[in-house]
Motif scaffolding. Sequence first.
Motif, PDB file in Angstrom:
ATOM      1  N   GLU A 161       0.806  -1.223   0.000  1.00  0.00           N
ATOM      2  CA  GLU A 161       0.000   0.000   0.000  1.00  0.00           C
ATOM      3  C   GLU A 161       0.842   1.277   0.000  1.00  0.00           C
ATOM      4  O   GLU A 161       0.441   2.288  -0.576  1.00  0.00           O
ATOM      5  CB  GLU A 161      -0.932   0.000   1.216  1.00  0.00           C
ATOM      6  N   ASN A 162       2.005   1.214   0.653  1.00  0.00           N
ATOM      7  CA  ASN A 162       2.794   2.432   0.823  1.00  0.00           C
ATOM      8  C   ASN A 162       4.046   2.514  -0.044  1.00  0.00           C
ATOM      9  O   ASN A 162       4.632   3.587  -0.174  1.00  0.00           O
ATOM     10  CB  ASN A 162       3.190   2.583   2.296  1.00  0.00           C
ATOM     11  N   CYS A 163       4.453   1.397  -0.605  1.00  0.00           N
ATOM     12  CA  CYS A 163       5.655   1.395  -1.454  1.00  0.00           C
ATOM     13  C   CYS A 163       5.362   0.674  -2.772  1.00  0.00           C
ATOM     14  O   CYS A 163       6.066  -0.284  -3.137  1.00  0.00           O
ATOM     15  CB  CYS A 163       6.817   0.718  -0.737  1.00  0.00           C
ATOM     16  N   PRO A 164       4.314   1.096  -3.499  1.00  0.00           N
ATOM     17  CA  PRO A 164       3.905   0.368  -4.707  1.00  0.00           C
ATOM     18  C   PRO A 164       4.939   0.381  -5.831  1.00  0.00           C
ATOM     19  O   PRO A 164       4.959  -0.537  -6.652  1.00  0.00           O
ATOM     20  CB  PRO A 164       2.617   1.088  -5.127  1.00  0.00           C
ATOM     21  N   GLU A 165       5.773   1.409  -5.869  1.00  0.00           N
ATOM     22  CA  GLU A 165       6.773   1.454  -6.940  1.00  0.00           C
ATOM     23  C   GLU A 165       7.829   0.371  -6.753  1.00  0.00           C
ATOM     24  O   GLU A 165       8.269  -0.257  -7.713  1.00  0.00           O
ATOM     25  CB  GLU A 165       7.436   2.838  -6.971  1.00  0.00           C
TER      26      GLU A 165
END
Length: 336
Positions: free
Chosen positions: A114-118
């Motif tokens: 959710e917070n580090c999709p890249e």
Amino acid sequence: MSEIVKQIELKKIHPSKLNPRLEINIERLNELAASIREVGLLEPIIVRPMNSEYEVVVGERRYRASQQAGLEKVPAIIRKFSDDQVVQLNLIENVQREDLNAIEKGKVCKYLLENCPEKYPSQSAIAKRIGVSSKAISLWMKAVEVLPQEAQKYVAPSTISGQVPEGKIDYQTAIKIGRAVDEPAKKVEVIKMLAEKKLPVKERAQVIKKVAQEPEKPIKEVIEEVEEEEMPCEMYFAADDKKLLLDGTKTQASRTDLPNPKMKAGSIVHATIQEPHIADLRITSVERKKLRYFDEEDAKREGGYTLEEFKRKWKKVHGEWDENQLVYVIHFEKVK
């Protein structure tokens, strides 16, 4: 270039809010604190600067144990980390040390997605980074999804030996309960009672099935009914024993306790590895002897090992090879 280790005042260091650990084993923490009192903290913790103070990135157990031991300063390595790097480092460290249960791992994976999709666009990306299967990631996240918060504290950490501590339940069983039982409060009750009452795999499965079919019936009554049913004896084996059992290489199993008092020469038992039994075994004899009397033939019957290999395997599961320990030695042959 080697990193500089600095002595930092404990009062200037704070635990990270991003650490996925939900609970710390108090007994192990006490042991670590006692060791630190005696010899000091030998391995530096890793911290990151936060304003004029510091936040723990790696080594929260050591940090807490140092507090408990009464240290004023601890050795620490200072590095700059982003939030996602902190979570990732904690996940990797704890997965490798088996410190987290499936729920805790699942929450961290959810955070990364959710917070580090890249960097972590999918479950497979996380799996590749930490060296586990995508299926494992999926199960961890499923545990978070289907288990109420109150039930999650009963889920045991995953260990190489597969041993589940008292008052805990393995996450595979917890997930089955989460999927089979609809009402959240009922899920908690079933998980709590099965964590407290160690039942064989088949009996646990039967309890879950009956609870799902008769949700109004009290859990205690369901368990009593299942226990009264005539169930075959089961012997539990590690996953790496499966091939050895099926090809007949493993014809002996040594246990610190007899798996079932009904087990005796002539009994037919089910060889079980997590799921329903993989083979039927006929017990040929049951004896007791001290580990000091184990020889090469014993090791060979345990699965084609040399005595030294078997000792290493025993230590991996039981922690030590105590030559004076009296164990049950169960001899068997595969029936089908």
